[in-house]
Design a protein around this motif. Structure first.
Motif, PDB file in Angstrom:
ATOM      1  N   LEU A 131       0.747  -1.156   0.254  1.00  0.00           N
ATOM      2  CA  LEU A 131       0.330   0.024   0.165  1.00  0.00           C
ATOM      3  C   LEU A 131       0.829   0.987   0.295  1.00  0.00           C
ATOM      4  N   LYS A 132       1.993   1.214  -0.015  1.00  0.00           N
ATOM      5  CA  LYS A 132       2.733   2.665  -0.214  1.00  0.00           C
ATOM      6  C   LYS A 132       2.504   2.768  -1.593  1.00  0.00           C
ATOM      7  N   ARG A 133       1.360   3.434  -1.709  1.00  0.00           N
ATOM      8  CA  ARG A 133       1.180   4.079  -3.440  1.00  0.00           C
ATOM      9  C   ARG A 133      -0.392   4.680  -3.157  1.00  0.00           C
ATOM     10  N   ASP A 134       0.097   6.422  -3.311  1.00  0.00           N
ATOM     11  CA  ASP A 134      -1.490   6.463  -3.927  1.00  0.00           C
ATOM     12  C   ASP A 134      -2.233   5.476  -3.934  1.00  0.00           C
ATOM     13  N   PHE A 135      -3.566   6.317  -3.075  1.00  0.00           N
ATOM     14  CA  PHE A 135      -4.772   5.257  -3.502  1.00  0.00           C
ATOM     15  C   PHE A 135      -5.793   5.432  -2.707  1.00  0.00           C
ATOM     16  N   ILE A 136      -7.021   4.835  -2.967  1.00  0.00           N
ATOM     17  CA  ILE A 136      -8.030   5.570  -1.809  1.00  0.00           C
ATOM     18  C   ILE A 136      -9.202   3.820  -1.765  1.00  0.00           C
ATOM     19  N   ALA A 137      -8.912   3.380  -0.476  1.00  0.00           N
ATOM     20  CA  ALA A 137      -9.346   2.046  -0.589  1.00  0.00           C
ATOM     21  C   ALA A 137     -10.857   2.429  -0.209  1.00  0.00           C
ATOM     22  N   VAL A 138     -11.244   0.917  -0.995  1.00  0.00           N
ATOM     23  CA  VAL A 138     -12.857   0.472  -1.319  1.00  0.00           C
ATOM     24  C   VAL A 138     -12.826  -0.573  -0.313  1.00  0.00           C
ATOM     25  N   VAL A 139     -14.027   0.048   0.862  1.00  0.00           N
ATOM     26  CA  VAL A 139     -13.896  -1.431   1.326  1.00  0.00           C
ATOM     27  C   VAL A 139     -15.276  -1.443   1.678  1.00  0.00           C
ATOM     28  N   ARG A 140     -15.929  -2.330   1.134  1.00  0.00           N
ATOM     29  CA  ARG A 140     -17.492  -2.569   0.927  1.00  0.00           C
ATOM     30  C   ARG A 140     -17.836  -3.606   1.727  1.00  0.00           C
ATOM     31  N   PHE A 141     -19.311  -4.349   1.553  1.00  0.00           N
ATOM     32  CA  PHE A 141     -19.847  -4.800   2.266  1.00  0.00           C
ATOM     33  C   PHE A 141     -19.798  -5.133   3.872  1.00  0.00           C
ATOM     34  N   GLN A 142     -19.812  -4.036   4.355  1.00  0.00           N
ATOM     35  CA  GLN A 142     -19.661  -3.519   5.738  1.00  0.00           C
ATOM     36  C   GLN A 142     -20.778  -2.766   6.569  1.00  0.00           C
ATOM     37  N   GLY A 143     -21.990  -3.629   5.941  1.00  0.00           N
ATOM     38  CA  GLY A 143     -23.036  -2.368   5.612  1.00  0.00           C
ATOM     39  C   GLY A 143     -23.918  -3.214   7.305  1.00  0.00           C
ATOM     40  N   PRO A 192     -26.893   3.172  -0.647  1.00  0.00           N
ATOM     41  CA  PRO A 192     -27.316   1.841  -0.383  1.00  0.00           C
ATOM     42  C   PRO A 192     -25.888   1.115   0.169  1.00  0.00           C
ATOM     43  N   GLU A 193     -25.800   0.018   0.968  1.00  0.00           N
ATOM     44  CA  GLU A 193     -24.692  -0.403   0.945  1.00  0.00           C
ATOM     45  C   GLU A 193     -24.805  -2.016  -0.055  1.00  0.00           C
ATOM     46  N   ALA A 194     -23.281  -2.305  -0.427  1.00  0.00           N
ATOM     47  CA  ALA A 194     -22.957  -3.059  -1.319  1.00  0.00           C
ATOM     48  C   ALA A 194     -24.368  -4.382  -1.496  1.00  0.00           C
ATOM     49  N   LEU A 195     -24.365  -4.515  -0.328  1.00  0.00           N
ATOM     50  CA  LEU A 195     -25.329  -5.845  -0.209  1.00  0.00           C
ATOM     51  C   LEU A 195     -26.962  -5.584  -0.215  1.00  0.00           C
ATOM     52  N   LEU A 196     -27.427  -4.402  -1.102  1.00  0.00           N
ATOM     53  CA  LEU A 196     -28.729  -3.612  -1.234  1.00  0.00           C
ATOM     54  C   LEU A 196     -28.591  -3.673  -2.773  1.00  0.00           C
ATOM     55  N   GLN A 197     -27.453  -3.734  -3.346  1.00  0.00           N
ATOM     56  CA  GLN A 197     -27.017  -3.328  -5.002  1.00  0.00           C
ATOM     57  C   GLN A 197     -26.298  -1.806  -4.710  1.00  0.00           C
ATOM     58  N   GLY A 198     -25.769  -1.475  -3.687  1.00  0.00           N
ATOM     59  CA  GLY A 198     -25.207  -0.216  -4.087  1.00  0.00           C
ATOM     60  C   GLY A 198     -23.778  -0.020  -4.570  1.00  0.00           C
ATOM     61  N   PRO A 199     -24.007   0.973  -6.123  1.00  0.00           N
ATOM     62  CA  PRO A 199     -23.200   0.912  -6.781  1.00  0.00           C
ATOM     63  C   PRO A 199     -21.371   1.125  -6.311  1.00  0.00           C
ATOM     64  N   ILE A 200     -20.952   1.121  -4.860  1.00  0.00           N
ATOM     65  CA  ILE A 200     -20.102   0.793  -3.953  1.00  0.00           C
ATOM     66  C   ILE A 200     -19.785  -0.509  -4.759  1.00  0.00           C
ATOM     67  N   GLY A 201     -20.530  -1.552  -4.805  1.00  0.00           N
ATOM     68  CA  GLY A 201     -20.416  -3.138  -5.309  1.00  0.00           C
ATOM     69  C   GLY A 201     -20.364  -2.487  -6.870  1.00  0.00           C
ATOM     70  N   LYS A 202     -19.984  -1.847  -7.349  1.00  0.00           N
ATOM     71  CA  LYS A 202     -19.419  -1.575  -8.999  1.00  0.00           C
ATOM     72  C   LYS A 202     -17.765  -1.483  -8.682  1.00  0.00           C
ATOM     73  N   ALA A 255     -21.222  -6.555  -7.105  1.00  0.00           N
ATOM     74  CA  ALA A 255     -19.737  -8.082  -7.253  1.00  0.00           C
ATOM     75  C   ALA A 255     -20.854  -8.784  -6.255  1.00  0.00           C
ATOM     76  N   VAL A 256     -20.170 -10.015  -5.221  1.00  0.00           N
ATOM     77  CA  VAL A 256     -21.219 -10.553  -5.110  1.00  0.00           C
ATOM     78  C   VAL A 256     -20.220 -11.186  -3.357  1.00  0.00           C
ATOM     79  N   PRO A 257     -20.362 -10.750  -2.096  1.00  0.00           N
ATOM     80  CA  PRO A 257     -19.712 -11.464  -1.361  1.00  0.00           C
ATOM     81  C   PRO A 257     -18.979 -13.064  -0.484  1.00  0.00           C
ATOM     82  N   LEU A 258     -17.513 -12.840  -1.117  1.00  0.00           N
ATOM     83  CA  LEU A 258     -17.401 -14.168  -1.107  1.00  0.00           C
ATOM     84  C   LEU A 258     -17.218 -15.382   0.160  1.00  0.00           C
ATOM     85  N   HIS A 259     -17.294 -13.932   1.478  1.00  0.00           N
ATOM     86  CA  HIS A 259     -17.870 -14.666   2.501  1.00  0.00           C
ATOM     87  C   HIS A 259     -18.600 -14.376   3.753  1.00  0.00           C
ATOM     88  N   GLN A 260     -19.916 -14.767   2.994  1.00  0.00           N
ATOM     89  CA  GLN A 260     -20.332 -14.049   4.270  1.00  0.00           C
ATOM     90  C   GLN A 260     -20.952 -14.646   5.174  1.00  0.00           C
TER      91      GLN A 260
END
Length: 634
Positions: free
Chosen positions: A469-481, A530-540, A571-576
């Protein structure tokens, strides 16, 4: 008297109009209940005998005669929370004070109170948000015996106060006062504690050093001293008129603290029907009180958790607010306090500098609070410009400080730290979220960088440990709703991203999870709805997508071809399944399945109080793309 600010009036009016059907239904319920006093007079002899069988002496006689008011005590006492441990002896203080004022008090019931400080980063944290609902239901169970003419709610921390208040509002006909216990004394500074956490994250100090630092910071009875959700709760209870004035930040186990606890019992008896000064909690918590709460939150840079909790609290009283209201008020409300993580000071420094009394005085002078409200101290918010003192052993209220004792911590309305509030509504192609900008330096409020997508904070930790992670980036942490895993706070990410930012990288966080009142110096767009599990666009979002965060302008966007974005699947959660078992999570499956979107409070109660009796449940304003109706949310 200063005229109310135009933005204050504008937001309040639209809240009133939006809430009209559900608020009217809620008030009708209170009115119906008001005609049944004393409450225990409606009980049969067998009911009543069960209700006083556990008492002794004169208390039993008073309740049996049904002549004097009875206080129901609802407490979150336990030894797991430093903030709640002082409540152990409060019932005895309250009972004695009630007797001295001609009434009686019964311990009605306890509510659970878990500590996010203990569970963060662990499986138990996935029960944390929903503990609010458990506490609300436990409060209702305690008060549903119909033995009480008034209530005292003993609670302080994160989900406990919102839960107690949601529960108490179901008994909106009862006069109710919230009783605080105060903060612990200042220990290791929050700034030094944060530095030690970053040293540990980079391997520059060991676990022994980290534990010593944490123990020096969290060292005794009382709330944690930083301005997180617990202390934001206390601020709100005062400005919303539910505490005795300036009682929030008096230390535990002091003569003044005990005097305030006793006075809460005396005062709530005076607010009952029998005493002629009837002030039920459902009349205290109205549209103006809710707006006052938002203003206080913004003026102090308070916890982002209240973009969930205040929404849920308001709905419990039949009032509809949303993030547009927070955002509109934030444009008019200046930041008057700098308390960690928004500054170096803790709540003890804030209190010493002038505290709530000074804050309320200045917001009133700026026309930014409604003064004409009902409070447990009497009519008008002017009572909350005073502070309590013990003078010759007697509790008295005197005018609060007219000038700040430390302008590095607390300032007046004419010299704010910044001209607007501490929260921003963020919106764009990724949905709607919030950011706490008061803790983020100006040079870090705009970030344009490629996304790295994660499905857990553990995955972020693993990437950090590998040096990826030693670079410029935006962490997108989804399926946390709330629907996915109960919306735990992602505290583990703060020191990691802070280290990278200090190393000169442009970093930020976007998540449908929470970061709480401890949201720190790294820009974090949270509660994405909406959160990722509710088909929110963060899941895209996919790793490598270019994201744009502009906290000043309220922009959260992705640079992508419109056709490609429209065609991209979620996306679909892999470890729900991993989030559904262990540590009691099985018992909370019904909560996860029922949780509303974050902007509707992430509540599991679905339809608001009174909605079903309001015409067609059309309480929520259907403004385009901003929030769905409450019937859909349920």
């Amino acid at each position: 008297m200063v005229s109310p600010h135009s933005q204050l009036l504008k937001v309040t009016q639209r809240v009133v109009e939006r809430s009209k059907p559900t608020r009217e239904a809620y008030l009708a319920r209170i009115e119906q209940a008001q005609g049944r006093f004393p409450a225990r007079g409606a009980l049969s002899c067998a009911n009543l005998a069960h209700g006083f069988a556990g008492l002794e002496g004169n208390d039993k006689l008073v309740i049996k005669q049904i002549r004097e008011p009875n206080i129901g005590i609802v407490s979150s006492y336990n030894e797991m929370l430093s903030a709640h441990a002082p409540y152990k002896n409060y019932p005895d203080i309250i009972k004695q004070a009630a007797r001295e004022n001609g009434g009686v008090a019964q311990f009605a019931g306890g509510v659970p109170a878990m500590c996010d400080g203990v569970t963060q980063g662990n499986a138990g944290m996935e029960l944390s948000l929903f503990s609010r609902e458990v506490i609300a239901m436990s409060t209702a169970v305690a008060l549903t015996h119909n033995m009480f003419d008034a209530a005292l709610c003993l609670g302080i921390c994160d989900k406990i106060v919102p839960g107690l208040l949601i529960g108490a509002l179901q008994f909106g006909h009862l006069p109710t006062i919230f009783v605080p216990a105060g903060p612990m004394g200042s220990g290791l500074s929050n700034d030094d504690k944060a530095k030690t956490r970053q040293l540990f994250a980079t391997g520059q100090c060991g676990r022994d050093a980290l534990l010593e630092a944490e123990a020096a910071a969290y060292h005794s009875h009382g709330t944690c001293t930083f301005y997180g959700t617990a202390n934001s709760n206390q601020m709100l209870m005062e400005v919303m008129g539910l505490h005795l004035p300036s009682s929030a930040f008096v230390h535990p186990h002091t003569p003044l603290r005990d005097a305030l606890t006793a006075q809460a019992a005396r005062r709530v008896l005076d607010l009952t029907v029998e005493r002629g000064n009837y002030t039920p909690i459902g009349h205290v918590v109205d549209e103006k009180a809710i707006v006052n709460g938002i203003v206080a939150l913004l003026a102090t840079g308070g916890s982002t958790n209240h973009t969930l909790h205040l929404v849920a609290i308001a709905r419990a009283a039949g009032i509809v607010i949303d993030w547009d209201d927070f955002d509109a008020l934030s444009q008019a409300v200046p930041l008057l306090a700098k308390i960690y993580p928004n500054g170096k000071a803790d709540v003890n420094h804030f209190h010493a500098a002038g505290g709530v009394a000074f804050l309320v005085r200045n917001l009133l002078e700026g026309g930014l609070l409604h003064e004409d409200v009902n409070t447990v101290a009497g009519k008008g918010l002017k009572h909350y410009t005073e502070e309590p003192k013990l003078i010759d052993g007697k509790l008295q209220w005197v005018p609060g400080a007219e000038a700040s004792e430390d302008t590095a911590v607390l300032r007046g309305i004419k010299e704010p730290f910044q001209p607007d509030g501490g929260l921003r509504l963020m919106q764009g192609k990724l949905g709607r979220g919030v950011i706490k900008i008061s803790a983020v330096a100006a040079q870090h409020r705009k970030v344009k960088a490629p996304a790295i997508v994660f499905d857990s904070q553990e995955a972020v930790q693993e990437a950090f440990d590998k040096g990826e992670l030693k670079r410029d980036f935006i962490a997108v942490v989804r399926f946390q709703g709330a629907r996915a895993n109960g919306m735990p706070e992602l505290h583990r990410l703060t020191p990691l991203l802070g280290v990278l930012q200090d190393q000169g990288f442009h970093v930020a966080l976007v998540t449908d999870g929470r970061m709480s009142g401890a949201s720190g110096k790294v820009p974090a767009v949270i509660h994405l709805s909406p959160e990722a599990l509710l088909q929110g666009p963060i899941g895209k979002v996919r790793t490598g997508d270019m994201l744009v965060i502009d906290a000043e302008a309220g922009v959260l966007d992705i640079e992508i071809d419109a056709a490609e974005w429209a065609a991209r699947p979620n996306a679909v959660p892999l470890h729900q399944a991993e989030n559904e078992v262990g540590f009691g999570r099985e018992l909370f499956g019904v909560f996860r399945a029922a949780a509303a979107p974050a902007e509707q409070g992430a509540s599991v109660f679905g339809a608001m109080v009174g909605e079903r009796s309001a015409h067609h449940g059309e309480a929520a304003e259907a403004h385009t793309g901003k929030h769905t109706s409450t019937t859909q949310a349920s």
